[in-house]
Write an enzyme that holds these catalytic residues in place. Structure first.
Site, PDB file in Angstrom:
ATOM      1  N   GLY A  12     -11.628  -4.470   4.899  1.00 12.11           N
ATOM      2  CA  GLY A  12     -10.653  -3.653   4.173  1.00 12.11           C
ATOM      3  C   GLY A  12     -10.433  -4.185   2.770  1.00 12.11           C
ATOM      4  N   GLY A  38     -11.548   0.493   6.338  1.00  8.17           N
ATOM      5  CA  GLY A  38     -12.396  -0.412   5.561  1.00  8.17           C
ATOM      6  C   GLY A  38     -13.818   0.107   5.553  1.00  8.17           C
ATOM      7  N   VAL A  59      -9.799  -4.307  17.399  1.00 11.34           N
ATOM      8  CA  VAL A  59      -8.925  -5.388  17.893  1.00 11.34           C
ATOM      9  C   VAL A  59      -8.067  -4.978  19.094  1.00 11.34           C
ATOM     10  CG1 VAL A  59      -8.745  -6.760  15.773  1.00 11.34           C
ATOM     11  CG2 VAL A  59      -7.121  -4.873  16.170  1.00 11.34           C
ATOM     12  N   LYS A 105      -4.526 -18.926  21.556  1.00  7.60           N
ATOM     13  CA  LYS A 105      -3.996 -19.824  22.582  1.00  7.60           C
ATOM     14  C   LYS A 105      -5.148 -20.507  23.329  1.00  7.60           C
ATOM     15  CE  LYS A 105      -1.642 -19.517  27.014  1.00  7.60           C
ATOM     16  NZ  LYS A 105      -1.201 -18.578  28.039  1.00  7.60           N
ATOM     17  N   TYR A 145       4.056   2.188  12.184  1.00  3.76           N
ATOM     18  CA  TYR A 145       3.647   1.020  11.396  1.00  3.76           C
ATOM     19  C   TYR A 145       4.740  -0.045  11.421  1.00  3.76           C
ATOM     20  CZ  TYR A 145       1.842  -1.547   7.284  1.00  3.76           C
ATOM     21  OH  TYR A 145       1.368  -2.506   6.409  1.00  3.76           O
TER      22      TYR A 145
HETATM   23  P1  NAD Z   1      -6.922  -1.582   4.531  1.00  5.44           P
HETATM   24  O1  NAD Z   1      -6.656  -0.305   5.224  1.00  5.44           O
HETATM   25  O2  NAD Z   1      -7.836  -1.564   3.346  1.00  5.44           O
HETATM   26  O3  NAD Z   1      -7.464  -2.686   5.531  1.00  5.44           O
HETATM   27  C1  NAD Z   1      -7.219  -2.690   6.911  1.00  5.44           C
HETATM   28  C2  NAD Z   1      -8.529  -3.029   7.624  1.00  5.44           C
HETATM   29  O4  NAD Z   1      -8.285  -3.076   9.038  1.00  5.44           O
HETATM   30  C3  NAD Z   1      -9.604  -1.963   7.398  1.00  5.44           C
HETATM   31  O5  NAD Z   1     -10.825  -2.579   7.088  1.00  5.44           O
HETATM   32  C4  NAD Z   1      -9.674  -1.246   8.737  1.00  5.44           C
HETATM   33  O6  NAD Z   1     -10.935  -0.643   8.999  1.00  5.44           O
HETATM   34  C5  NAD Z   1      -9.331  -2.363   9.698  1.00  5.44           C
HETATM   35  N1  NAD Z   1      -8.820  -1.883  10.986  1.00  5.44           N
HETATM   36  C6  NAD Z   1      -7.865  -0.924  11.202  1.00  5.44           C
HETATM   37  N2  NAD Z   1      -7.662  -0.766  12.525  1.00  5.44           N
HETATM   38  C7  NAD Z   1      -8.509  -1.639  13.157  1.00  5.44           C
HETATM   39  C8  NAD Z   1      -8.784  -1.928  14.514  1.00  5.44           C
HETATM   40  N3  NAD Z   1      -8.148  -1.281  15.522  1.00  5.44           N
HETATM   41  N4  NAD Z   1      -9.720  -2.871  14.803  1.00  5.44           N
HETATM   42  C9  NAD Z   1     -10.395  -3.520  13.814  1.00  5.44           C
HETATM   43  N5  NAD Z   1     -10.177  -3.277  12.504  1.00  5.44           N
HETATM   44  C10 NAD Z   1      -9.244  -2.337  12.185  1.00  5.44           C
HETATM   45  O7  NAD Z   1      -5.483  -2.167   4.117  1.00  5.44           O
HETATM   46  P2  NAD Z   1      -5.084  -3.507   3.343  1.00  5.44           P
HETATM   47  O8  NAD Z   1      -4.182  -3.118   2.246  1.00  5.44           O
HETATM   48  O9  NAD Z   1      -6.273  -4.323   3.068  1.00  5.44           O
HETATM   49  O10 NAD Z   1      -4.170  -4.217   4.450  1.00  5.44           O
HETATM   50  C11 NAD Z   1      -4.606  -5.345   5.191  1.00  5.44           C
HETATM   51  C12 NAD Z   1      -3.449  -5.875   6.026  1.00  5.44           C
HETATM   52  O11 NAD Z   1      -2.375  -6.270   5.165  1.00  5.44           O
HETATM   53  C13 NAD Z   1      -2.852  -4.857   6.993  1.00  5.44           C
HETATM   54  O12 NAD Z   1      -2.515  -5.518   8.206  1.00  5.44           O
HETATM   55  C14 NAD Z   1      -1.607  -4.384   6.300  1.00  5.44           C
HETATM   56  O13 NAD Z   1      -0.627  -3.945   7.208  1.00  5.44           O
HETATM   57  C15 NAD Z   1      -1.173  -5.639   5.559  1.00  5.44           C
HETATM   58  N6  NAD Z   1      -0.336  -5.295   4.393  1.00  5.44           N
HETATM   59  C16 NAD Z   1      -0.889  -4.755   3.272  1.00  5.44           C
HETATM   60  C17 NAD Z   1      -0.067  -4.414   2.203  1.00  5.44           C
HETATM   61  C18 NAD Z   1      -0.602  -3.833   0.933  1.00  5.44           C
HETATM   62  O14 NAD Z   1       0.185  -3.464   0.064  1.00  5.44           O
HETATM   63  N7  NAD Z   1      -1.889  -3.731   0.709  1.00  5.44           N
HETATM   64  C19 NAD Z   1       1.322  -4.612   2.303  1.00  5.44           C
HETATM   65  C20 NAD Z   1       1.841  -5.139   3.472  1.00  5.44           C
HETATM   66  C21 NAD Z   1       0.997  -5.498   4.511  1.00  5.44           C
END
Ligand code: NAD
Ligand code: UDP
Length: 311
Positions: A12, A38, A59, A105, A145
Protein backbone atom coordinates in the site's frame (compact mmCIF):
# COMPACT_ATOMS: atom_id res chain seq x y z
CA UNK A 1 22.13 -6.49 13.06
CA UNK A 2 19.96 -7.58 10.13
CA UNK A 3 16.40 -8.21 11.31
CA UNK A 4 13.68 -10.21 9.56
CA UNK A 5 10.61 -7.99 9.38
CA UNK A 6 7.04 -8.70 8.23
CA UNK A 7 5.05 -5.75 6.88
CA UNK A 8 1.35 -6.49 6.35
CA UNK A 9 -0.27 -4.11 3.87
CA UNK A 10 3.25 -3.56 2.56
CA UNK A 11 2.16 -2.96 -1.04
CA UNK A 12 0.00 0.00 0.00
CA UNK A 13 0.89 3.67 0.12
CA UNK A 14 2.53 3.82 3.58
CA UNK A 15 3.62 0.17 3.56
CA UNK A 16 5.70 0.56 0.40
CA UNK A 17 7.64 3.49 1.91
CA UNK A 18 8.18 1.51 5.10
CA UNK A 19 9.43 -1.58 3.23
CA UNK A 20 11.84 0.59 1.25
CA UNK A 21 13.23 2.27 4.38
CA UNK A 22 13.59 -1.03 6.29
CA UNK A 23 15.48 -2.57 3.36
CA UNK A 24 17.73 0.49 3.08
CA UNK A 25 18.63 0.00 6.73
CA UNK A 26 19.90 -3.50 5.89
CA UNK A 27 16.95 -5.60 7.05
CA UNK A 28 15.23 -8.53 5.39
CA UNK A 29 11.62 -7.59 4.57
CA UNK A 30 8.64 -9.81 3.88
CA UNK A 31 5.77 -7.81 2.39
CA UNK A 32 2.34 -9.38 2.69
CA UNK A 33 -0.68 -7.94 0.87
CA UNK A 34 -3.94 -8.99 -0.79
CA UNK A 35 -3.78 -6.01 -3.21
CA UNK A 36 -7.22 -4.68 -2.23
CA UNK A 37 -6.04 -1.06 -2.28
CA UNK A 38 -2.33 -1.65 -2.71
CA UNK A 39 -0.55 -2.76 -5.84
CA UNK A 40 2.56 -4.64 -6.90
CA UNK A 41 3.68 -1.52 -8.77
CA UNK A 42 4.30 0.20 -5.41
CA UNK A 43 7.04 -2.30 -4.56
CA UNK A 44 8.14 -3.32 -8.09
CA UNK A 45 11.39 -1.39 -7.61
CA UNK A 46 12.21 -3.54 -4.55
CA UNK A 47 11.70 -6.94 -6.19
CA UNK A 48 15.27 -7.26 -7.44
CA UNK A 49 16.59 -6.92 -3.86
CA UNK A 50 17.42 -10.45 -2.61
CA UNK A 51 16.35 -9.42 0.90
CA UNK A 52 12.82 -8.50 -0.22
CA UNK A 53 9.99 -10.99 -0.57
CA UNK A 54 6.42 -10.29 -1.71
CA UNK A 55 3.58 -12.61 -0.69
CA UNK A 56 -0.08 -12.44 -1.71
CA UNK A 57 -2.06 -13.21 1.43
CA UNK A 58 -5.19 -11.98 3.20
CA UNK A 59 -4.61 -11.19 6.91
CA UNK A 60 -8.08 -12.48 7.81
CA UNK A 61 -6.52 -15.95 7.28
CA UNK A 62 -3.76 -17.26 9.59
CA UNK A 63 -0.19 -16.92 8.35
CA UNK A 64 2.96 -18.53 9.72
CA UNK A 65 6.50 -17.29 9.35
CA UNK A 66 9.58 -16.72 11.55
CA UNK A 67 10.35 -13.01 11.93
CA UNK A 68 11.73 -10.63 14.56
CA UNK A 69 9.22 -7.82 14.05
CA UNK A 70 5.77 -7.30 12.54
CA UNK A 71 4.38 -3.98 11.30
CA UNK A 72 0.62 -4.55 10.96
CA UNK A 73 -0.63 -2.07 8.33
CA UNK A 74 -3.08 -4.21 6.36
CA UNK A 75 -6.42 -2.36 6.16
CA UNK A 76 -8.00 -0.05 3.59
CA UNK A 77 -7.57 3.51 4.89
CA UNK A 78 -9.62 5.74 2.56
CA UNK A 79 -13.29 6.16 3.52
CA UNK A 80 -14.43 5.30 -0.04
CA UNK A 81 -12.54 2.01 0.05
CA UNK A 82 -13.19 0.97 3.64
CA UNK A 83 -16.92 1.62 3.17
CA UNK A 84 -17.03 -0.42 -0.07
CA UNK A 85 -17.19 -3.69 1.91
CA UNK A 86 -17.60 -2.65 5.56
CA UNK A 87 -17.87 -6.20 6.91
CA UNK A 88 -14.59 -7.10 5.26
CA UNK A 89 -13.03 -3.95 6.75
CA UNK A 90 -14.03 -5.03 10.26
CA UNK A 91 -12.74 -8.56 9.60
CA UNK A 92 -9.45 -7.18 8.30
CA UNK A 93 -8.88 -5.05 11.40
CA UNK A 94 -10.11 -7.55 13.97
CA UNK A 95 -9.24 -10.97 12.50
CA UNK A 96 -6.05 -9.48 11.04
CA UNK A 97 -5.05 -8.33 14.53
CA UNK A 98 -5.94 -11.72 16.06
CA UNK A 99 -3.91 -13.58 13.42
CA UNK A 100 -0.88 -11.32 13.63
CA UNK A 101 -0.93 -11.17 17.45
CA UNK A 102 -1.25 -14.96 17.58
CA UNK A 103 1.78 -15.18 15.30
CA UNK A 104 3.73 -12.65 17.40
CA UNK A 105 2.92 -14.62 20.55
CA UNK A 106 3.99 -17.93 19.02
CA UNK A 107 7.29 -16.67 17.60
CA UNK A 108 7.93 -14.00 20.29
CA UNK A 109 8.11 -11.19 17.76
CA UNK A 110 7.59 -7.52 18.51
CA UNK A 111 4.44 -6.17 16.82
CA UNK A 112 3.40 -2.63 15.89
CA UNK A 113 -0.20 -1.73 15.07
CA UNK A 114 -1.00 1.02 12.55
CA UNK A 115 -3.88 2.53 14.49
CA UNK A 116 -5.46 5.83 13.60
CA UNK A 117 -6.66 9.23 14.75
CA UNK A 118 -10.11 7.88 13.77
CA UNK A 119 -10.21 6.16 17.18
CA UNK A 120 -10.96 9.70 18.47
CA UNK A 121 -13.96 9.94 16.08
CA UNK A 122 -15.42 13.45 15.75
CA UNK A 123 -13.41 14.70 18.71
CA UNK A 124 -14.80 16.88 21.50
CA UNK A 125 -11.27 17.45 22.82
CA UNK A 126 -8.89 19.50 20.68
CA UNK A 127 -6.03 18.86 20.02
CA UNK A 128 -6.30 15.14 20.70
CA UNK A 129 -4.07 13.59 23.38
CA UNK A 130 -3.61 9.85 23.80
CA UNK A 131 -5.65 10.02 27.03
CA UNK A 132 -8.80 11.13 25.16
CA UNK A 133 -11.23 8.20 24.76
CA UNK A 134 -12.90 9.52 21.64
CA UNK A 135 -16.35 10.31 20.31
CA UNK A 136 -17.23 7.59 17.83
CA UNK A 137 -20.63 6.65 16.40
CA UNK A 138 -20.64 2.83 16.71
CA UNK A 139 -23.38 2.39 14.08
CA UNK A 140 -22.39 5.06 11.54
CA UNK A 141 -20.82 4.65 8.11
CA UNK A 142 -17.31 5.09 9.53
CA UNK A 143 -17.84 2.54 12.31
CA UNK A 144 -16.44 -0.35 10.27
CA UNK A 145 -13.08 1.39 10.27
CA UNK A 146 -13.16 3.29 13.60
CA UNK A 147 -14.55 0.45 15.71
CA UNK A 148 -12.44 -2.12 13.86
CA UNK A 149 -9.31 -0.15 14.76
CA UNK A 150 -10.53 0.40 18.35
CA UNK A 151 -11.13 -3.33 18.75
CA UNK A 152 -7.67 -3.99 17.32
CA UNK A 153 -6.18 -1.70 20.00
CA UNK A 154 -8.10 -3.63 22.67
CA UNK A 155 -6.73 -6.90 21.27
CA UNK A 156 -3.20 -5.53 21.28
CA UNK A 157 -3.27 -4.36 24.92
CA UNK A 158 -4.84 -7.63 26.05
CA UNK A 159 -2.32 -9.82 24.25
CA UNK A 160 0.26 -7.70 26.05
CA UNK A 161 -1.39 -7.97 29.50
CA UNK A 162 -2.37 -11.62 29.22
CA UNK A 163 0.46 -13.09 27.15
CA UNK A 164 3.31 -10.57 27.48
CA UNK A 165 3.37 -9.94 23.75
CA UNK A 166 5.63 -6.96 23.02
CA UNK A 167 3.29 -4.44 21.42
CA UNK A 168 3.49 -0.89 20.04
CA UNK A 169 0.35 1.08 19.16
CA UNK A 170 0.85 4.02 16.80
CA UNK A 171 -2.08 6.39 16.21
CA UNK A 172 -1.46 7.80 12.74
CA UNK A 173 -2.96 11.16 11.73
CA UNK A 174 -3.75 12.04 8.08
CA UNK A 175 -0.70 11.07 6.02
CA UNK A 176 -0.05 11.86 2.37
CA UNK A 177 2.71 11.56 -0.20
CA UNK A 178 3.90 9.86 -3.38
CA UNK A 179 2.35 6.45 -4.23
CA UNK A 180 -1.11 7.32 -3.01
CA UNK A 181 -3.34 5.78 -5.65
CA UNK A 182 -4.86 8.39 -8.03
CA UNK A 183 -8.28 6.88 -7.21
CA UNK A 184 -7.53 6.60 -3.49
CA UNK A 185 -10.34 9.05 -2.69
CA UNK A 186 -8.62 10.85 0.19
CA UNK A 187 -8.47 14.60 0.10
CA UNK A 188 -4.83 15.36 -0.77
CA UNK A 189 -4.66 12.95 -3.71
CA UNK A 190 -8.14 13.92 -4.93
CA UNK A 191 -7.33 17.64 -4.95
CA UNK A 192 -3.93 17.20 -6.65
CA UNK A 193 -5.33 14.89 -9.36
CA UNK A 194 -8.29 17.23 -9.95
CA UNK A 195 -5.99 20.27 -10.09
CA UNK A 196 -3.54 18.65 -12.52
CA UNK A 197 -6.44 17.72 -14.82
CA UNK A 198 -8.04 21.19 -14.45
CA UNK A 199 -11.19 19.45 -13.19
CA UNK A 200 -13.47 20.78 -10.45
CA UNK A 201 -12.01 20.53 -6.94
CA UNK A 202 -14.64 18.74 -4.83
CA UNK A 203 -14.96 20.12 -1.32
CA UNK A 204 -17.35 18.12 0.85
CA UNK A 205 -19.33 20.45 3.10
CA UNK A 206 -18.27 24.11 3.31
CA UNK A 207 -14.56 23.30 3.68
CA UNK A 208 -14.34 24.65 7.23
CA UNK A 209 -13.53 21.21 8.68
CA UNK A 210 -9.85 20.82 9.56
CA UNK A 211 -7.18 18.15 9.22
CA UNK A 212 -3.48 18.09 10.12
CA UNK A 213 -1.44 16.63 7.27
CA UNK A 214 1.72 14.62 7.75
CA UNK A 215 4.22 13.76 5.00
CA UNK A 216 4.85 10.02 4.69
CA UNK A 217 8.62 10.16 5.38
CA UNK A 218 7.96 11.70 8.81
CA UNK A 219 5.49 8.94 9.62
CA UNK A 220 7.92 6.18 8.60
CA UNK A 221 10.59 7.72 10.83
CA UNK A 222 8.12 7.77 13.75
CA UNK A 223 7.07 4.17 13.14
CA UNK A 224 10.65 2.90 13.17
CA UNK A 225 11.53 4.90 16.29
CA UNK A 226 8.46 3.50 18.08
CA UNK A 227 9.31 -0.08 17.08
CA UNK A 228 12.83 0.42 18.47
CA UNK A 229 11.71 1.64 21.93
CA UNK A 230 12.24 -0.56 25.01
CA UNK A 231 9.59 -3.22 25.68
CA UNK A 232 8.03 -1.12 28.45
CA UNK A 233 6.84 1.41 25.85
CA UNK A 234 3.63 0.08 24.35
CA UNK A 235 1.84 3.30 23.31
CA UNK A 236 -0.56 4.42 22.13
CA UNK A 237 1.48 7.26 20.70
CA UNK A 238 0.13 9.89 18.29
CA UNK A 239 2.24 10.33 15.15
CA UNK A 240 1.13 13.31 13.11
CA UNK A 241 1.94 16.85 12.08
CA UNK A 242 0.22 19.44 14.30
CA UNK A 243 -0.01 21.95 11.41
CA UNK A 244 -3.81 22.27 11.10
CA UNK A 245 -5.55 23.50 7.92
CA UNK A 246 -9.13 23.82 6.77
CA UNK A 247 -10.04 21.77 3.71
CA UNK A 248 -10.74 25.06 1.89
CA UNK A 249 -7.20 26.27 2.67
CA UNK A 250 -5.83 22.98 1.34
CA UNK A 251 -7.81 23.35 -1.90
CA UNK A 252 -6.52 26.88 -2.41
CA UNK A 253 -2.93 25.84 -1.70
CA UNK A 254 -3.12 22.98 -4.21
CA UNK A 255 -4.61 25.26 -6.89
CA UNK A 256 -1.86 27.86 -6.30
CA UNK A 257 0.97 25.33 -6.30
CA UNK A 258 -0.19 23.57 -9.49
CA UNK A 259 -1.18 26.78 -11.31
CA UNK A 260 -4.45 25.01 -12.07
CA UNK A 261 -7.52 26.45 -13.77
CA UNK A 262 -9.78 24.28 -11.59
CA UNK A 263 -12.86 25.74 -9.90
CA UNK A 264 -13.86 24.83 -6.36
CA UNK A 265 -17.28 23.11 -6.10
CA UNK A 266 -19.08 22.21 -2.88
CA UNK A 267 -20.68 18.78 -2.39
CA UNK A 268 -22.59 17.30 0.57
CA UNK A 269 -20.56 16.46 3.66
CA UNK A 270 -20.54 12.68 4.30
CA UNK A 271 -22.11 11.62 7.61
CA UNK A 272 -19.93 11.53 10.73
CA UNK A 273 -17.11 13.41 8.93
CA UNK A 274 -14.98 14.77 11.80
CA UNK A 275 -15.07 18.59 12.05
CA UNK A 276 -11.56 19.02 13.40
CA UNK A 277 -8.43 16.99 13.93
CA UNK A 278 -5.02 17.91 15.31
CA UNK A 279 -2.56 15.70 17.17
CA UNK A 280 -0.97 16.53 20.47
CA UNK A 281 2.52 15.05 19.90
CA UNK A 282 4.13 15.70 23.29
CA UNK A 283 4.48 11.94 23.90
CA UNK A 284 6.20 11.34 20.56
CA UNK A 285 8.53 14.26 21.24
CA UNK A 286 9.54 13.13 24.72
CA UNK A 287 9.53 9.34 24.27
CA UNK A 288 10.73 9.03 20.66
CA UNK A 289 12.57 12.34 20.36
CA UNK A 290 10.51 12.66 17.18
CA UNK A 291 8.74 15.51 15.49
CA UNK A 292 7.72 16.05 11.88
CA UNK A 293 10.29 17.78 9.68
CA UNK A 294 8.45 18.26 6.41
CA UNK A 295 5.82 20.98 6.41
CA UNK A 296 2.79 21.06 4.13
CA UNK A 297 4.20 23.17 1.30
CA UNK A 298 7.32 21.03 0.85
CA UNK A 299 5.38 17.77 1.16
CA UNK A 300 2.77 18.95 -1.32
CA UNK A 301 5.50 19.96 -3.80
CA UNK A 302 6.98 16.43 -3.65
CA UNK A 303 3.54 14.84 -3.94
CA UNK A 304 2.52 17.04 -6.87
CA UNK A 305 5.78 16.09 -8.65
CA UNK A 306 4.86 12.40 -8.18
CA UNK A 307 1.30 12.82 -9.47
CA UNK A 308 2.59 14.66 -12.57
CA UNK A 309 4.24 11.36 -13.54
CA UNK A 310 1.08 9.25 -13.14
CA UNK A 311 -1.94 11.33 -14.25
P1 NAD B 1 -3.52 1.79 1.67
O1 NAD B 1 -4.93 1.48 1.35
O2 NAD B 1 -2.66 2.36 0.58
O3 NAD B 1 -2.76 0.52 2.25
C1 NAD B 1 -3.39 -0.55 2.90
C2 NAD B 1 -2.79 -1.85 2.37
O4 NAD B 1 -3.40 -2.96 3.05
C3 NAD B 1 -3.06 -2.05 0.88
O5 NAD B 1 -1.89 -2.46 0.23
C4 NAD B 1 -4.11 -3.15 0.86
O6 NAD B 1 -4.12 -3.92 -0.34
C5 NAD B 1 -3.74 -3.95 2.09
N1 NAD B 1 -4.85 -4.75 2.62
C6 NAD B 1 -6.14 -4.34 2.84
N2 NAD B 1 -6.86 -5.36 3.34
C7 NAD B 1 -6.01 -6.43 3.43
C8 NAD B 1 -6.17 -7.78 3.86
N3 NAD B 1 -7.37 -8.25 4.29
N4 NAD B 1 -5.09 -8.60 3.81
C9 NAD B 1 -3.89 -8.16 3.36
N5 NAD B 1 -3.68 -6.90 2.94
C10 NAD B 1 -4.75 -6.05 2.97
O7 NAD B 1 -3.55 2.78 2.93
P2 NAD B 1 -2.37 3.47 3.75
O8 NAD B 1 -2.68 4.91 3.82
O9 NAD B 1 -1.06 3.02 3.25
O10 NAD B 1 -2.64 2.88 5.21
C11 NAD B 1 -1.81 1.88 5.80
C12 NAD B 1 -2.24 1.67 7.24
O11 NAD B 1 -2.09 2.89 7.98
C13 NAD B 1 -3.70 1.25 7.42
O12 NAD B 1 -3.78 0.29 8.46
C14 NAD B 1 -4.39 2.52 7.83
O13 NAD B 1 -5.53 2.28 8.60
C15 NAD B 1 -3.30 3.22 8.63
N6 NAD B 1 -3.52 4.68 8.66
C16 NAD B 1 -3.27 5.44 7.55
C17 NAD B 1 -3.52 6.81 7.60
C18 NAD B 1 -3.25 7.71 6.44
O14 NAD B 1 -3.58 8.89 6.52
N7 NAD B 1 -2.66 7.28 5.36
C19 NAD B 1 -4.03 7.38 8.78
C20 NAD B 1 -4.29 6.56 9.86
C21 NAD B 1 -4.01 5.21 9.80
N1 UDP C 1 -12.75 15.72 1.40
C1 UDP C 1 -13.15 16.67 0.48
N2 UDP C 1 -13.06 16.39 -0.84
C2 UDP C 1 -12.55 15.21 -1.31
C3 UDP C 1 -12.11 14.24 -0.37
C4 UDP C 1 -12.25 14.53 0.98
O1 UDP C 1 -13.61 17.77 0.87
O2 UDP C 1 -12.48 15.05 -2.54
C5 UDP C 1 -12.84 16.04 2.84
C6 UDP C 1 -13.52 14.99 3.70
O3 UDP C 1 -14.92 15.20 3.70
C7 UDP C 1 -12.88 15.22 5.05
C8 UDP C 1 -11.46 15.69 4.70
O4 UDP C 1 -11.52 16.13 3.34
O5 UDP C 1 -13.53 16.27 5.72
C9 UDP C 1 -10.41 14.57 4.81
O6 UDP C 1 -10.90 13.46 4.11
P1 UDP C 1 -10.04 12.13 3.88
O7 UDP C 1 -10.94 11.15 3.22
O8 UDP C 1 -8.77 12.47 3.22
O9 UDP C 1 -9.64 11.64 5.35
P2 UDP C 1 -10.43 11.50 6.76
O10 UDP C 1 -11.81 12.09 6.65
O11 UDP C 1 -10.46 10.05 7.02
O12 UDP C 1 -9.59 12.28 7.68
Amino acid sequence: MKKKILVTGGAGFIGSHLCERLLNEGNEVICLDNYFTGQKANVAHLLSNPYFELIRHDVTMPFFIEVDEIFNLACPASPVHYQYNPIKTIKTSVMGAVNMLGLAKRIQAKILQASTSEVYGDPLEHPQTEEYWGHVNPIGLRACYDEGKRCAEALFVNYHRQNNVRIKIMRIFNTYGPRMHPNDGRVVSNFIVQALKNEDITIYGDGSQTRSFQYVDDLVEGAIRLMNTPDTITGPINIGNPGEFTILELAQKVIDMTGSKSKIVFQPLPSDDPMQRQPNIEKAKSILNWEPRIQLEEGLARTIAFFKTVV
